[in-house]
Each structure stands twice: as structure tokens, then as C-alpha cells.
Design a protein around this motif. Structure first.
Motif, PDB file in Angstrom:
ATOM      1  N   GLN A 194       8.235  66.223  27.877  1.00 35.22           N
ATOM      2  CA  GLN A 194       8.484  66.732  29.220  1.00 35.22           C
ATOM      3  C   GLN A 194       8.114  65.701  30.288  1.00 35.22           C
ATOM      4  O   GLN A 194       8.827  65.522  31.271  1.00 35.22           O
ATOM      5  CB  GLN A 194       7.727  68.046  29.444  1.00 35.22           C
ATOM      6  N   LYS A 195       7.010  65.013  30.091  1.00 35.65           N
ATOM      7  CA  LYS A 195       6.555  64.012  31.068  1.00 35.65           C
ATOM      8  C   LYS A 195       7.585  62.880  31.190  1.00 35.65           C
ATOM      9  O   LYS A 195       7.908  62.443  32.300  1.00 35.65           O
ATOM     10  CB  LYS A 195       5.189  63.460  30.640  1.00 35.65           C
ATOM     11  N   PHE A 196       8.084  62.396  30.060  1.00 38.32           N
ATOM     12  CA  PHE A 196       9.085  61.332  30.060  1.00 38.32           C
ATOM     13  C   PHE A 196      10.383  61.834  30.693  1.00 38.32           C
ATOM     14  O   PHE A 196      11.020  61.131  31.488  1.00 38.32           O
ATOM     15  CB  PHE A 196       9.318  60.834  28.634  1.00 38.32           C
ATOM     16  N   LEU A 197      10.765  63.057  30.364  1.00 34.10           N
ATOM     17  CA  LEU A 197      11.988  63.645  30.908  1.00 34.10           C
ATOM     18  C   LEU A 197      11.913  63.777  32.425  1.00 34.10           C
ATOM     19  O   LEU A 197      12.903  63.561  33.120  1.00 34.10           O
ATOM     20  CB  LEU A 197      12.267  65.000  30.252  1.00 34.10           C
ATOM     21  N   GLU A 198      10.749  64.118  32.951  1.00 37.22           N
ATOM     22  CA  GLU A 198      10.580  64.223  34.408  1.00 37.22           C
ATOM     23  C   GLU A 198      10.972  62.918  35.090  1.00 37.22           C
ATOM     24  O   GLU A 198      11.670  62.923  36.102  1.00 37.22           O
ATOM     25  CB  GLU A 198       9.126  64.567  34.758  1.00 37.22           C
ATOM     26  N   SER A 199      10.522  61.816  34.550  1.00 38.43           N
ATOM     27  CA  SER A 199      10.825  60.498  35.105  1.00 38.43           C
ATOM     28  C   SER A 199      12.326  60.206  35.048  1.00 38.43           C
ATOM     29  O   SER A 199      12.910  59.692  36.006  1.00 38.43           O
ATOM     30  CB  SER A 199      10.044  59.436  34.337  1.00 38.43           C
ATOM     31  N   ILE A 200      12.947  60.532  33.938  1.00 39.76           N
ATOM     32  CA  ILE A 200      14.379  60.288  33.756  1.00 39.76           C
ATOM     33  C   ILE A 200      15.188  61.135  34.737  1.00 39.76           C
ATOM     34  O   ILE A 200      16.116  60.635  35.395  1.00 39.76           O
ATOM     35  CB  ILE A 200      14.796  60.592  32.298  1.00 39.76           C
ATOM     36  N   LEU A 201      14.853  62.409  34.847  1.00 33.49           N
ATOM     37  CA  LEU A 201      15.594  63.303  35.743  1.00 33.49           C
ATOM     38  C   LEU A 201      15.412  62.905  37.199  1.00 33.49           C
ATOM     39  O   LEU A 201      16.349  63.023  38.003  1.00 33.49           O
ATOM     40  CB  LEU A 201      15.184  64.761  35.513  1.00 33.49           C
ATOM     41  N   LEU A 202      14.246  62.408  37.537  1.00 35.95           N
ATOM     42  CA  LEU A 202      14.012  61.924  38.897  1.00 35.95           C
ATOM     43  C   LEU A 202      14.917  60.730  39.202  1.00 35.95           C
ATOM     44  O   LEU A 202      15.525  60.647  40.280  1.00 35.95           O
ATOM     45  CB  LEU A 202      12.546  61.547  39.087  1.00 35.95           C
ATOM     46  N   THR A 203      15.046  59.827  38.257  1.00 35.82           N
ATOM     47  CA  THR A 203      15.948  58.678  38.411  1.00 35.82           C
ATOM     48  C   THR A 203      17.381  59.150  38.617  1.00 35.82           C
ATOM     49  O   THR A 203      18.098  58.647  39.488  1.00 35.82           O
ATOM     50  CB  THR A 203      15.866  57.755  37.178  1.00 35.82           C
ATOM     51  N   LEU A 204      17.815  60.122  37.824  1.00 38.95           N
ATOM     52  CA  LEU A 204      19.182  60.649  37.936  1.00 38.95           C
ATOM     53  C   LEU A 204      19.394  61.391  39.253  1.00 38.95           C
ATOM     54  O   LEU A 204      20.480  61.356  39.825  1.00 38.95           O
ATOM     55  CB  LEU A 204      19.498  61.550  36.741  1.00 38.95           C
ATOM     56  N   ARG A 205      18.338  62.040  39.737  1.00 33.84           N
ATOM     57  CA  ARG A 205      18.437  62.730  41.032  1.00 33.84           C
ATOM     58  C   ARG A 205      18.560  61.712  42.162  1.00 33.84           C
ATOM     59  O   ARG A 205      19.401  61.846  43.046  1.00 33.84           O
ATOM     60  CB  ARG A 205      17.236  63.633  41.269  1.00 33.84           C
ATOM     61  N   LYS A 206      17.736  60.680  42.124  1.00 32.60           N
ATOM     62  CA  LYS A 206      17.773  59.641  43.164  1.00 32.60           C
ATOM     63  C   LYS A 206      19.107  58.900  43.176  1.00 32.60           C
ATOM     64  O   LYS A 206      19.528  58.388  44.207  1.00 32.60           O
ATOM     65  CB  LYS A 206      16.628  58.648  42.974  1.00 32.60           C
ATOM     66  N   SER A 207      19.769  58.845  42.035  1.00 32.13           N
ATOM     67  CA  SER A 207      21.057  58.149  41.945  1.00 32.13           C
ATOM     68  C   SER A 207      22.225  59.021  42.406  1.00 32.13           C
ATOM     69  O   SER A 207      23.344  58.538  42.525  1.00 32.13           O
ATOM     70  CB  SER A 207      21.300  57.683  40.514  1.00 32.13           C
ATOM     71  N   GLY A 208      21.976  60.298  42.629  1.00 29.83           N
ATOM     72  CA  GLY A 208      23.021  61.184  43.123  1.00 29.83           C
ATOM     73  C   GLY A 208      23.791  61.954  42.069  1.00 29.83           C
ATOM     74  O   GLY A 208      24.771  62.624  42.384  1.00 29.83           O
ATOM     75  N   LEU A 209      23.344  61.887  40.812  1.00 26.31           N
ATOM     76  CA  LEU A 209      24.022  62.661  39.770  1.00 26.31           C
ATOM     77  C   LEU A 209      23.482  64.082  39.665  1.00 26.31           C
ATOM     78  O   LEU A 209      24.212  64.997  39.298  1.00 26.31           O
ATOM     79  CB  LEU A 209      23.891  61.976  38.410  1.00 26.31           C
ATOM     80  N   LEU A 210      22.209  64.251  39.966  1.00 24.52           N
ATOM     81  CA  LEU A 210      21.566  65.554  39.857  1.00 24.52           C
ATOM     82  C   LEU A 210      21.020  66.010  41.196  1.00 24.52           C
ATOM     83  O   LEU A 210      20.666  65.202  42.046  1.00 24.52           O
ATOM     84  CB  LEU A 210      20.400  65.499  38.864  1.00 24.52           C
ATOM     85  N   GLY A 211      20.934  67.322  41.323  1.00 28.64           N
ATOM     86  CA  GLY A 211      20.222  67.921  42.433  1.00 28.64           C
ATOM     87  C   GLY A 211      19.043  68.672  41.853  1.00 28.64           C
ATOM     88  O   GLY A 211      18.966  68.906  40.640  1.00 28.64           O
ATOM     89  N   SER A 212      18.108  69.044  42.701  1.00 26.37           N
ATOM     90  CA  SER A 212      16.969  69.819  42.225  1.00 26.37           C
ATOM     91  C   SER A 212      16.638  70.896  43.236  1.00 26.37           C
ATOM     92  O   SER A 212      16.915  70.764  44.430  1.00 26.37           O
ATOM     93  CB  SER A 212      15.757  68.915  41.980  1.00 26.37           C
ATOM     94  N   LYS A 213      16.059  71.947  42.703  1.00 24.48           N
ATOM     95  CA  LYS A 213      15.638  73.069  43.537  1.00 24.48           C
ATOM     96  C   LYS A 213      14.210  73.405  43.142  1.00 24.48           C
ATOM     97  O   LYS A 213      13.895  73.502  41.956  1.00 24.48           O
ATOM     98  CB  LYS A 213      16.555  74.270  43.292  1.00 24.48           C
TER      99      LYS A 213
END
Length: 136
Positions: free
Chosen positions: A38-57
Motif C-alpha cells: 500500500q505504501k509503494f502504491l500510494e507513491s505510484i498513484l500520486l505520480t499518476l495523479r500529478k501527471s493528469g491520468l488520475l483524479g483523487s477524492k
């Protein structure tokens, strides 16, 4: 070799793309389903969010979700975001070109010629595949 970051990023994106309702998905759910720390995934998803592929709520019902349709997410973009340059050596990179210090002439360099072919082959595969293609 593909890094774990990229492998896990692809798995997480695939999981999010397979969700019918496109509602936010909590990190813990993705991590458990895809067997990712989960900790590693958090970092990956943050990168994808900053790149504009993902949003977060945030908050109740929060999590990550795709901003674009899976058909509009090219593998070239994902690979460059997570893995960096597609080329194996900097002298053939389209976006991150650097001259090799040990090479006097790229035009006659056997490594350069071979790596151009490798880069072009990889680009062909990545350009012709979207997130939608890899979840089918």
C-alpha cells in the motif's frame, strides 16, 4: 527490465479501468486486489495523479479514479510517466536526448543503430496500445 513501479502502476491503472462505475477506489482495495504494498502504491498513484491520468477524492467515498477514458490513455504516456525514457540509451531518446560521452560518431556507431531499432519497435507497440487494450 520493467521496474516494479511501472508494473504496479499498470496493474493499478488496469484495476481502475475495469471498474464499471468509474467511482473513486481506495488505495487499500487496489493494493489488496493487485497484491501491491500500500505504501509503494500510494507513491505510484500520486505520480499518476500529478501527471493528469488520475483524479483523487478525499474523505468518505474517496479514493483514486481515472480522469480520461481508458481508450484515451496511451501506453507511451504511461511508460514515460512511470519508467522514464523509452530508449535504452540516451543518444536515441526522442524526449531525453543526450550525446554519449564515449561515442565519437553516432552515424557510425553500431550500438546507436541497434538501439534506434529497439526504440522504434517499443514505440510501435506502446503507440498502438491503450489502457483499454490491455484490460481486454
Amino acid at each position: 527490465m520493467l521496474s516494479k513501479k511501472t508494473k504496479y502502476g499498470l496493474k493499478a491503472l488496469s484495476y481502475l479501468a475495469s471498474q464499471a462505475d468509474r467511482q473513486p477506489v481506495q488505495i487499500a482495495e487496489i493494493a489488496k486486489h493487485e497484491n501491491i504494498s500500500q505504501k509503494f502504491l500510494e507513491s505510484i498513484l500520486l505520480t499518476l495523479r500529478k501527471s493528469g491520468l488520475l483524479g483523487s477524492k478525499k474523505g468518505k467515498g474517496g479514493g483514486y479514479y481515472l480522469i480520461k477514458d481508458p481508450e484515451d490513455i496511451l501506453m507511451t504516456d504511461v511508460m514515460r510517466i512511470l519508467e522514464g525514457p523509452i530508449a535504452l540509451v540516451p543518444c536515441v531518446s526522442l524526449n531525453f536526448y543526450e550525446k554519449c560521452e564515449d561515442c565519437p560518431d553516432e552515424a557510425t556507431c553500431a550500438v546507436h543503430k541497434l538501439m534506434l531499432q529497439v526504440r522504434d519497435s517499443a514505440l510501435t507497440v506502446y503507440r498502438h496500445n491503450t489502457l483499454a487494450d490491455i484490460i481486454k
